[in-house]
Enzyme design. Structure first.
Site, short mmCIF file in Angstrom:
data_model
loop_
_atom_site.label_atom_id
_atom_site.label_comp_id
_atom_site.label_asym_id
_atom_site.label_seq_id
_atom_site.Cartn_x
_atom_site.Cartn_y
_atom_site.Cartn_z
N ASN A 233 -18.09 -14.34 4.74
CA ASN A 233 -17.10 -13.91 4.86
C ASN A 233 -17.81 -12.05 4.80
O ASN A 233 -17.27 -11.35 5.60
CB ASN A 233 -16.29 -13.52 3.41
CG ASN A 233 -15.00 -14.93 3.98
OD1 ASN A 233 -15.03 -15.60 5.32
ND2 ASN A 233 -14.65 -15.32 2.80
N HIS B 58 -15.91 -20.97 -0.48
CA HIS B 58 -14.80 -20.51 -0.64
C HIS B 58 -14.92 -21.97 -2.46
O HIS B 58 -14.55 -22.74 -2.91
CB HIS B 58 -13.57 -21.97 -0.29
CG HIS B 58 -13.16 -21.43 1.30
ND1 HIS B 58 -12.03 -22.07 2.35
CD2 HIS B 58 -13.29 -19.91 0.68
CE1 HIS B 58 -11.83 -20.66 3.01
NE2 HIS B 58 -12.75 -19.64 2.83
N TYR C 268 -18.24 -22.22 8.02
CA TYR C 268 -18.24 -21.34 7.62
C TYR C 268 -20.23 -21.00 7.82
O TYR C 268 -20.56 -19.33 8.30
CB TYR C 268 -17.49 -21.20 5.74
CG TYR C 268 -16.61 -20.28 5.85
CD1 TYR C 268 -15.78 -18.99 5.87
CD2 TYR C 268 -15.67 -21.64 5.57
CE1 TYR C 268 -14.94 -18.58 5.41
CE2 TYR C 268 -14.55 -21.38 5.49
CZ TYR C 268 -14.33 -19.68 5.50
OH TYR C 268 -12.68 -19.15 5.27
#
Length: 810
Positions: free
Chosen positions: A217, A267, A276
């Site tokens: 992210n 996460h 990811y």
């Protein structure tokens, strides 16, 4: 090595640069150079996202470009701006902002609307689409951008639904369009779009390395900030994006990021190398390439961690073009979307191919030796993916396809073979094992690693994927085992290798985002790099089930033991030896102790006293001397992607399965199992292994210890759930010990503390040893002679890693 751009080169790549920036042609040299730098970065980004170095009239590019044009034409003809939507099928106006979970779909539709505009922009810019330079497409893009800005994505809007859509998905697509259409957009339009991005992605989005601003992210957010800076000629924004990458590089010891053992977690508790992790690798490759040679080049020495991770973290989970599902989280449930049921089904191969392309791109910024090595790896993976050839991948982007084609056509690159060996990833409770002709992977769960991840209505029935799921693939067979609609059609209570209670679980049981983790510490193992002993103290999800599970990964087999299996749920408890997806036609013959079983479906049998079984085209299974009671089941299973993913297609799928499992009953107390898995073995080899009763000795299979010995391999492995004595080994406390005796008169003893709780540990091997020839710093004492005694100091800081000691045997 990257050559810095020249001023002449800057001006050559874009027309109208100074005018587009609204700059005075009489400005000073410094301002003019800055304008050149941003123009060059826009040009470079265009090349990165459109692709370069390919002929638009050659295949497969000509067909891809034509398909791009066809898709863009469909979007063009169906665009219908109205309040709350840009396309009729993508309404983004949230009717109930207070219901956050339900709002996800609406914010996602906004994101998808920007993605469609990006598709239109690509068709406008790419040659051979039939829409290249089309004024109708240009005007539609302008209309769409302005509509979305005025209606939803603007500086006055409060976000709803999924944060990702507002901070990553929509702004990435929006800024891509701004770069591609830069010379056609007015200063007012660009200012409006920049203001919207600044509103939703302020500098504070990367102010601290926490929350949703970590790992992949964080890289995505940095991409947004970098492109925002480039579109707005803001050196400060680009510098912020570059500097905000630095926290991604160091190894972490908890939470999101790369670990020293090769794990990648997102996460907080989800092994995510294949999803990811792919985003992180691809995003870093793009940003390194974009900024190389510019005033904002990424020079942080920490980026070497990412280069090292190509072979340390990603390569172990890539096998002949696919990326293993055990590290792809909820992405395994993304097969066919309900929004586009005619689209190609996503699978482990199609998730793996972009990683291959990202490795090629990342190599451009690595050392010459690394780049050469990686291109060889990619060439090998590409050539060996017979199930889903990457160069025919229908969803791979043009830039990615061009990068893989460049490797294929590079005669100086030799394909690198799949390596053999074993890798343990204690920080995410995973293991991989590779042997000539096959590979296997193991998924477990502990207090640091979730059972499974659900969220956004995805992966609703992945409950037991962390309960010891043992995946395996062959090099020229069974490579599509988990690719061919496995996840929507498999019995989620009978995943291969798992021990579970069939107590009914609700969809998304345990909570979103990996919230459910078992309260256990003993999960891990020890390896010498080729063989391994691995164990899992299992507690069932929302169940009273407990069990001790062990796997001993050897040269041609995985020896699987279970003990202490107890449960009071009142539901059947089963250990699934294997559950093979036989596709839509099935037919793989099953032979049990020389007796052929029916190939028709459905049927179910109890095989009493079974010594071995063989499934044609797959491999063999050997049960302990004296045989075992095993259930065999052939069935046709129905399912749809919508059953495991709310956004999935409801089209009903049918797949045939052959399942072998052990039924422990509804109230087992200290039940056990034992079997060998022989991937790729013939029926004759399977039968021969079963007949060789002296090949394997099960030293222990109890709730206290589990261990095996294979004298012909010089292998001994014991999982000490409690301290004690097994065979020639004694351990003072819980630990894992594996020994490989070598033909050169040496032996490697691998010891680990999976619980991460041992302040001291003593291991004794009653075998004559003359000397300890190498040892880690954790070994504080040793004694040789008629027996070997190893005294370890504090192991709590070793993160479950194997402590390897090499000795000279007498």
């Amino acid at each position: 090595m990257t050559t810095p751009w020249s001023r002449r080169g800057f001006l050559a790549v874009c027309s109208g640069t100074a005018l587009a920036l609204g700059m005075d042609m009489g400005m000073g040299t410094r301002a003019f150079a800055a304008a050149d730098a941003f123009a060059a970065l826009r040009a470079k980004w265009r090349a990165l996202i459109l692709g370069e170095g390919f002929s638009p009239t050659a295949e497969p590019f000509a067909s891809r470009l034509a398909a791009l044009g066809s898709t863009a034409n469909r979007y063009l003809s169906t665009m219908s701006p109205t309040a709350g939507s840009l396309w009729p099928d993508l309404g983004y106006a949230d009717p109930d902002p207070d219901t956050d979970q339900e709002s996800y779909g609406y914010s996602g539709n906004m994101n998808t609307s920007y993605t469609r505009l990006s598709t239109l922009a690509q068709a406008y810019c790419q040659p051979g689409t039939g829409l290249t330079g089309s004024t109708a497409v240009r005007d539609a893009i302008h209309t769409g951008l302005d509509h979305l800005h005025d209606d939803v994505y603007n500086a006055g809007q409060t976000r709803y639904g999924n944060w990702y859509s507002w901070q990553i998905g929509a702004p990435q697509a929006l800024l891509d369009v701004c770069v591609l259409m830069y010379d056609t957009l007015s200063a007012t339009q660009l200012a409006n779009y920049r203001a919207a991005v600044d509103h939703f992605v302020p500098d504070s989005a990367v102010g601290s390395y926490s929350g949703t601003s970590t790992g992949a992210n964080r890289v995505d957010l940095c991409r947004v900030l970098a492109l925002r800076g480039i579109v707005g000629a803001s050196a400060a924004k680009v510098a912020l994006a570059r500097d905000a990458l630095s926290p991604v590089f160091p190894y972490v010891t908890s939470g999101d990021g790369l670990y020293a053992d090769g794990s990648f977690v997102q996460h907080t508790s989800v092994p995510y190398t294949g999803s990811y992790g792919s985003v992180l690798l691809g995003g870093l490759g793009l940003l390194f390439a974009l900024l190389a040679g510019s005033p904002w080049e990424v020079t942080d020495a920490g980026r070497q961690t990412v280069f090292d991770a190509v072979e340390h973290a990603w390569a172990p989970f890539l096998y002949n073009g696919l990326v293993m599902d055990g590290v792809s989280g909820r992405a395994v449930s993304r097969g066919v979307s309900a929004a586009d049921p005619d689209a190609v089904q996503q699978d482990d191969h199609l998730r793996g191919h972009p990683i291959l392309a990202s490795i090629v791109l990342l190599g451009q910024g690595a050392s010459a030796a690394e780049n050469t090595r990686w291109r060889g790896l990619v060439k090998g993976w590409t050539q060996r993916d017979y199930y889903s050839p990457p160069l025919a991948d229908p969803v791979l982007g043009l830039p990615q396809l061009a990068r893989l084609m460049s490797v294929r056509d590079d005669g100086s690159v030799s394909a690198v073979a799949e390596p053999t060996g074993h890798r343990l990833f204690p920080s995410m409770a995973r293991a991989t094992h590779r042997r000539p002709g096959w590979a296997a992977a193991l998924s477990m769960a502990d207090r640091r690693t979730t059972y499974y991840e659900t969220g956004n209505g995805e992966n609703l029935r992945g409950w037991h994927t962390g309960s010891g799921m043992l995946y395996w693939w062959g090099d020229t067979f069974a490579n599509g085992q988990y690719s061919d609609a496995f996840w929507p059609t498999v019995d989620p209570y009978r995943l291969p290798g798992t021990t579970v209670s069939r107590k009914a679980l609700a969809d998304a049981a345990g909570g979103d985002w990996g919230a459910a983790m078992p309260d256990v510490n003993w999960v891990g193992g020890a390896t010498d790099g080729q063989r391994a002993a691995v164990g899992q103290y299992l507690k069932g999800l929302q169940s009273t089930l407990v069990a001790k599970k062990s796997w001993f990964f050897l040269d041609d087999t995985v020896v699987c033991l279970g003990a202490g299996i107890s449960c009071t749920d009142g539901a059947a408890v089963e250990t699934t030896v294997d559950n093979r997806n036989l596709g839509s036609t099935g037919g793989a013959p099953l032979t049990v102790d020389d007796t052929a079983q029916p190939t028709s479906s459905p049927w179910s049998k109890t095989l009493t006293g079974a010594r071995w079984a063989h499934l044609g085209g797959h491999g063999g299974y050997v049960f302990p001397a004296g045989g075992a009671t095993v259930r065999a089941l052939r069935e046709v299973r129905d399912g749809s992607w919508s059953t495991i993913n709310k956004g999935g297609s409801a089209t009903v799928l049918h797949r045939r399965y052959l399942t072998l499992y052990v039924d422990h009953g509804t109230a087992p107390v200290n039940a056990t199992y034992a079997y060998q898995l022989l991937p790729g073995a013939s029926a004759d080899r399977t039968k021969a292994r079963a007949a060789d009763t002296g090949w394997l000795t099960v030293l222990a299979n109890t709730d206290d210890q589990q261990g095996v010995s294979v004298p012909s391999l010089g292998f001994t492995g014991v999982n000490f759930w409690f301290g004690g004595t097994v065979g020639t080994l004694t351990a003072s406390d819980p630990c894992c010990v594996m020994i490989s005796e070598r033909q050169d008169g040496t032996a490697v003893i691998g010891v680990s503390d999976p619980m991460r709780m041992r302040a001291s540990l003593t291991v004794t091997w009653r075998r004559a040893v003359t000397a300890v020839t190498s040892a880690p710093g954790t070994l504080v004492s040793s004694g040789t002679g008629a027996a070997l005694t190893l005294g370890f100091g504090d192991l709590r800081g070793t993160a479950g890693a194997t402590q390897r000691v090499t000795v000279r045997l007498d």
